[in-house]
Design a protein around this motif. Structure first.
Motif, PDB file in Angstrom:
ATOM      1  N   UNK A 137       0.836  -1.203   0.000  1.00 21.70           N
ATOM      2  CA  UNK A 137       0.000   0.000   0.000  1.00 21.70           C
ATOM      3  C   UNK A 137       0.870   1.252   0.000  1.00 21.70           C
ATOM      4  N   UNK A 138       1.918   1.235   0.799  1.00 24.31           N
ATOM      5  CA  UNK A 138       2.834   2.383   0.840  1.00 24.31           C
ATOM      6  C   UNK A 138       3.582   2.530  -0.482  1.00 24.31           C
TER       7      UNK A 138
ATOM      8  N   UNK B 252      -8.757   0.005  -8.240  1.00 20.85           N
ATOM      9  CA  UNK B 252      -9.208   1.155  -7.469  1.00 20.85           C
ATOM     10  C   UNK B 252      -9.908   0.737  -6.183  1.00 20.85           C
ATOM     11  N   UNK B 253     -10.719  -0.310  -6.276  1.00 17.89           N
ATOM     12  CA  UNK B 253     -11.431  -0.819  -5.099  1.00 17.89           C
ATOM     13  C   UNK B 253     -10.463  -1.382  -4.064  1.00 17.89           C
ATOM     14  N   UNK B 254      -9.495  -2.157  -4.544  1.00 12.68           N
ATOM     15  CA  UNK B 254      -8.508  -2.769  -3.648  1.00 12.68           C
ATOM     16  C   UNK B 254      -7.614  -1.707  -3.011  1.00 12.68           C
ATOM     17  N   UNK B 255      -7.225  -0.705  -3.799  1.00  7.82           N
ATOM     18  CA  UNK B 255      -6.370   0.373  -3.301  1.00  7.82           C
ATOM     19  C   UNK B 255      -7.072   1.112  -2.164  1.00  7.82           C
ATOM     20  N   UNK B 256      -8.346   1.413  -2.363  1.00  6.98           N
ATOM     21  CA  UNK B 256      -9.126   2.114  -1.340  1.00  6.98           C
ATOM     22  C   UNK B 256      -9.198   1.276  -0.065  1.00  6.98           C
ATOM     23  N   UNK B 257      -9.457  -0.025  -0.224  1.00  6.98           N
ATOM     24  CA  UNK B 257      -9.521  -0.910   0.942  1.00  6.98           C
ATOM     25  C   UNK B 257      -8.178  -0.957   1.659  1.00  6.98           C
ATOM     26  N   UNK B 258      -7.092  -1.082   0.889  1.00  2.16           N
ATOM     27  CA  UNK B 258      -5.750  -1.233   1.463  1.00  2.16           C
ATOM     28  C   UNK B 258      -5.340  -0.002   2.268  1.00  2.16           C
ATOM     29  N   UNK B 259      -5.692   1.181   1.768  1.00  3.87           N
ATOM     30  CA  UNK B 259      -5.365   2.406   2.502  1.00  3.87           C
ATOM     31  C   UNK B 259      -6.104   2.446   3.836  1.00  3.87           C
ATOM     32  N   UNK B 260      -7.390   2.130   3.799  1.00  7.04           N
ATOM     33  CA  UNK B 260      -8.175   2.122   5.030  1.00  7.04           C
ATOM     34  C   UNK B 260      -7.692   1.063   6.011  1.00  7.04           C
TER      35      UNK B 260
END
Length: 221
Positions: free
Chosen positions: A117-118, A142-150
């Motif tokens: 994520x980083x 995009x969906x996975x990136x959003x989840x990973x940040x959260x």
């Protein structure tokens, strides 16, 4: 909220963890429990982040064709790891920030998510146009990136510089409202095209007057 500050902050945090290495070793012998595990985990994580940041800076130095090829390979693998790790963590029942973590497969998956994520955030902020184009054309990314940040933010394992990084990435992606002071020096401002207007009529060329000599009359011929 500028990116330039992140590099120095990351370096300072890494140096701090390095200088505390002997204390971490003493704590391992004096203290048992999750606190020691988190301290050791954060130390290793910061070392990994320094390596990642150096790799990203090297990518920036490549010419466009080589950078495109390498980015395609990195992003494909990166989001594959995030997608797989998300499935494994959700099936394990782990809830970020609530569940107790012990060394083992779950901890390894958490580490993978945080590292990738980083890395994705570093690439997004330093290559915003190229990364945004890849994320937008693949909705699953995009969906996975959003989840990973959260998920990464809620673990409680991130240092301040990494938390700041994910906050900036969230703003760049449009997941949250941008801070009025938000500036991404790596983003190229799009030039505004002038509105089409009818071209002005061409100017009439003035005919040059040719000076003529004295004319002869018929009587002189």
């Amino acid at each position: 909220t500028k990116l330039i500050l992140l590099d120095s902050l990351l370096q300072e945090t890494a140096q701090m963890f390095s200088s505390l290495g002997i204390w971490s070793w003493l704590l391992m012998n004096l203290v048992t429990g999750q606190t020691t595990e988190v301290t050791n985990f954060q130390k290793l994580f910061m070392q990994k982040r320094i390596e990642q940041l150096a790799a990203v800076k090297n990518i920036l130095k490549l010419d466009e064709s080589k950078r495109k090829l390498l980015l395609d390979q990195i992003t494909s693998k990166l989001f594959q790891v995030l997608s797989t790790s998300r499935i494994d963590l959700e099936s394990s029942g782990y809830v970020a920030g609530l569940s107790t973590v012990t060394p083992g497969p779950v901890m390894e998956k958490i580490s993978l998510v945080m590292e990738n994520t980083c890395l994705a955030s570093d690439l997004l902020l330093r290559l915003p146009e190229e990364m945004a184009r890849r994320v937008e054309t693949n909705t699953n990314w995009g969906t996975v990136f959003k989840w990973a940040i959260g998920f990464s933010s809620e673990t409680g394992f991130l240092d301040d510089s990494s938390q700041k990084l994910l906050s900036l990435a969230s703003q760049e992606l449009g997941l949250v409202d941008r801070d009025p002071a938000y500036v991404n020096p790596y983003r190229q401002e799009k030039k505004q095209h002038k509105r089409f207007e009818e071209p002005p009529p061409p100017k009439k060329k003035e005919r040059k007057k040719i000076k003529r000599g004295p004319k002869m009359s018929h009587s002189e011929l």
